[in-house]
Write an enzyme that holds these catalytic residues in place. Structure first.
Site, PDB file in Angstrom:
ATOM      1  N   THR A   1     -10.835   4.675  -4.971  1.00  0.00           N
ATOM      2  CA  THR A   1      -9.980   3.757  -5.715  1.00  0.00           C
ATOM      3  C   THR A   1     -10.809   2.861  -6.633  1.00  0.00           C
ATOM      4  O   THR A   1     -11.861   2.363  -6.232  1.00  0.00           O
ATOM      5  CB  THR A   1      -9.216   2.869  -4.712  1.00  0.00           C
ATOM      6  OG1 THR A   1      -8.356   3.721  -3.966  1.00  0.00           O
ATOM      7  CG2 THR A   1      -8.418   1.785  -5.403  1.00  0.00           C
TER       8      THR A   1
ATOM      9  N   ARG B   1       3.437   9.628  -0.114  1.00  0.00           N
ATOM     10  CA  ARG B   1       2.615   8.600   0.536  1.00  0.00           C
ATOM     11  C   ARG B   1       2.125   7.573  -0.486  1.00  0.00           C
ATOM     12  O   ARG B   1       1.679   7.912  -1.584  1.00  0.00           O
ATOM     13  CB  ARG B   1       1.427   9.271   1.229  1.00  0.00           C
ATOM     14  CG  ARG B   1       0.479   8.313   1.943  1.00  0.00           C
ATOM     15  CD  ARG B   1      -0.702   7.941   1.076  1.00  0.00           C
ATOM     16  NE  ARG B   1      -1.678   7.122   1.792  1.00  0.00           N
ATOM     17  CZ  ARG B   1      -2.668   6.465   1.205  1.00  0.00           C
ATOM     18  NH1 ARG B   1      -2.837   6.541  -0.106  1.00  0.00           N
ATOM     19  NH2 ARG B   1      -3.503   5.731   1.888  1.00  0.00           N
ATOM     20  N   VAL B   2       2.203   6.311  -0.128  1.00  0.00           N
ATOM     21  CA  VAL B   2       1.690   5.227  -0.971  1.00  0.00           C
ATOM     22  C   VAL B   2       0.703   4.420  -0.132  1.00  0.00           C
ATOM     23  O   VAL B   2       0.964   4.134   1.036  1.00  0.00           O
ATOM     24  CB  VAL B   2       2.853   4.335  -1.462  1.00  0.00           C
ATOM     25  CG1 VAL B   2       2.321   3.094  -2.161  1.00  0.00           C
ATOM     26  CG2 VAL B   2       3.761   5.129  -2.395  1.00  0.00           C
ATOM     27  N   GLY B   3      -0.412   4.066  -0.735  1.00  0.00           N
ATOM     28  CA  GLY B   3      -1.436   3.312  -0.007  1.00  0.00           C
ATOM     29  C   GLY B   3      -1.380   1.829  -0.319  1.00  0.00           C
ATOM     30  O   GLY B   3      -0.342   1.287  -0.720  1.00  0.00           O
ATOM     31  N   ASP B   4      -2.507   1.186  -0.147  1.00  0.00           N
ATOM     32  CA  ASP B   4      -2.593  -0.276  -0.324  1.00  0.00           C
ATOM     33  C   ASP B   4      -2.667  -0.694  -1.794  1.00  0.00           C
ATOM     34  O   ASP B   4      -2.276  -1.828  -2.135  1.00  0.00           O
ATOM     35  CB  ASP B   4      -3.832  -0.821   0.402  1.00  0.00           C
ATOM     36  CG  ASP B   4      -5.123  -0.191  -0.107  1.00  0.00           C
ATOM     37  OD1 ASP B   4      -5.118   1.038  -0.392  1.00  0.00           O
ATOM     38  OD2 ASP B   4      -6.136  -0.901  -0.220  1.00  0.00           O
TER      39      ASP B   4
ATOM     40  N   GLY C   1     -10.605   2.343   0.117  1.00  0.00           N
ATOM     41  CA  GLY C   1     -10.726   2.959   1.438  1.00  0.00           C
ATOM     42  C   GLY C   1      -9.369   3.343   1.987  1.00  0.00           C
ATOM     43  O   GLY C   1      -8.412   3.510   1.228  1.00  0.00           O
TER      44      GLY C   1
ATOM     45  N   GLY D   1      -6.027   3.109   2.907  1.00  0.00           N
ATOM     46  CA  GLY D   1      -5.038   2.095   2.554  1.00  0.00           C
ATOM     47  C   GLY D   1      -4.201   1.632   3.723  1.00  0.00           C
ATOM     48  O   GLY D   1      -3.828   0.456   3.802  1.00  0.00           O
TER      49      GLY D   1
HETATM   50  N1  GLY Z   1      -7.085   2.650  -1.027  1.00  0.00           N
HETATM   51  C1  GLY Z   1      -6.330   3.624  -1.660  1.00  0.00           C
HETATM   52  C2  GLY Z   1      -5.347   4.306  -0.853  1.00  0.00           C
HETATM   53  O1  GLY Z   1      -5.421   4.301   0.362  1.00  0.00           O
HETATM   54  O2  GLY Z   1      -4.454   4.895  -1.413  1.00  0.00           O
END
Ligand code: GLY
Length: 347
Positions: free
Chosen positions: A205, A233-236, A257, A259
């Site tokens: 990222t 899927r969506v991360g942080d 990292g 998320g």
């Molecule tokens: N840090 C990015 C993700 O986990 O999507």
């Protein structure tokens, strides 16, 4: 017995994002605090040096931090890499889906998630922030908003690198459990078929935070998320307070990292709140990492999360779960940028 769906879900929580890779010959200072005057810009990973260069074109001319971080994110999105932009690795169904967020000195913010076909999601996030009452759009709605606002719809086509990696991954269709542990003793045990083999810099990222000549802070974060993730899927990264947070009185922070681990502790909000209570950027990043480790110390040994932060005075801090998390700092002292490796919880 664990069913396939649940297996995929649980596995996805530890699936690797791609790693930052430096050649063995390259020496990087191992420091978690960098004192800097402002303007200053900091980005995640070695490749952050190129993102910083785009930001410095703005900051070095006394431009606004918001414009600088947007340019940094756009430059990363325009590159072909494993983990950012339309050239990145796809999800398990073969689709590249992107997440991005941006935040300015007034706590204005904008995010897009699970967006396809758009080259620069960071600019869509900014458009949303500046022209609507909303802060977060996802999926088809985000794409529709982008197109209505003049962004080009790019037809779905994997980059040759992504195509190759995806084909390789499809042979086993397995999630792997280790992320970004480039220097760990475990590295030899980790099979990551989609890791670049040529030793060239690679990255996860792209998070960028900046403090401009007027002393204002902004941040941007952009990613394709986990390679071969479950579709949707969506991360942080697009979640304000998880992958990115800015408080112009205190500081700015972003993360890279796994998320899911960052979301669980509202990572970057946690960093900024620790700074509000007097911690240095480094210690605040360390505190956030400790929370991740404390929740599940065994699991923490097999995943990577890194935080970077800038304080209102220009002091820069970073810390990661595993060794190998690098970040780039660009300022008047180092206008070409300088890469450091953060200290980490595990060696
Ligand atoms: N840090 C990015 C993700 O986990 O999507």
């Amino acid at each position: 017995m664990i069913d396939r769906r649940r297996f995929l879900f649980l596995s996805a929580l530890t699936v690797p994002l791609l790693s930052s890779r430096r050649s063995a010959a390259q020496k990087t200072d191992r420091v978690s605090t960098v004192k800097s005057k402002f303007p200053v810009v900091v980005s995640t990973w070695d490749s952050g040096i190129r993102a910083n260069a785009a930001a410095w074109n703005v900051l070095g001319k006394k431009g606004r931090a918001l414009d600088a971080v947007e340019q940094a994110a756009r430059s990363a999105e325009d590159e072909i890499s494993c983990c950012v932009g339309l050239g990145a690795y796809p999800d398990r169904d073969g689709f590249v889906t992107l997440d991005a967020s941006i935040m300015d000195e007034f706590a204005n913010c904008g995010s897009v998630a699970f967006v396809r076909h758009i080259k620069n999601p960071i600019s869509v996030a900014r458009k949303l922030m500046e022209t609507t009452p909303h802060v977060f759009l996802a999926g088809d709605g985000a794409e529709q908003f982008a197109i209505q606002n003049g962004f080009e719809r790019i037809p779905e086509k994997l980059s040759p690198e992504a195509q190759k990696a995806y084909k390789e991954w499809l042979k086993k269709s397995q999630y792997k459990s280790v992320i970004n542990i480039e220097n760990s003793k475990k590295r030899s045990e980790v099979i990551t078929p989609y890791r670049f083999d040529d030793g060239s810099p690679n990255h996860d990222t792209m998070g960028t935070i900046a403090l401009d000549a007027k002393g204002n802070l902004s941040g941007a974060c952009t990613t394709s998320g986990m390679a071969f993730k479950i579709h949707g899927r969506v991360g942080d990264s697009p979640i304000i307070g998880s992958g990115l947070f800015v408080d112009n009185e205190i500081g700015a922070a972003t993360s890279s990292g796994v998320g899911e681990e960052v979301i669980r502790i509202c990572g970057t909000h946690t960093v900024i709140e620790s700074m509000r209570h007097g911690m240095t950027p480094e210690n605040a990043c360390r505190e956030a990492v400790e929370r991740i480790v404390k929740r599940d110390p065994e699991k923490a040994k097999t995943l990577q999360v890194g935080f970077i932060a800038i304080g209102k005075n220009g002091k820069v801090g970073a810390y990661s779960v595993q060794k190998g998390f690098t970040y780039a700092v660009t300022n008047d002292e180092f206008p070409e940028g300088k890469v450091y490796e953060a200290e980490s919880r595990f060696e």
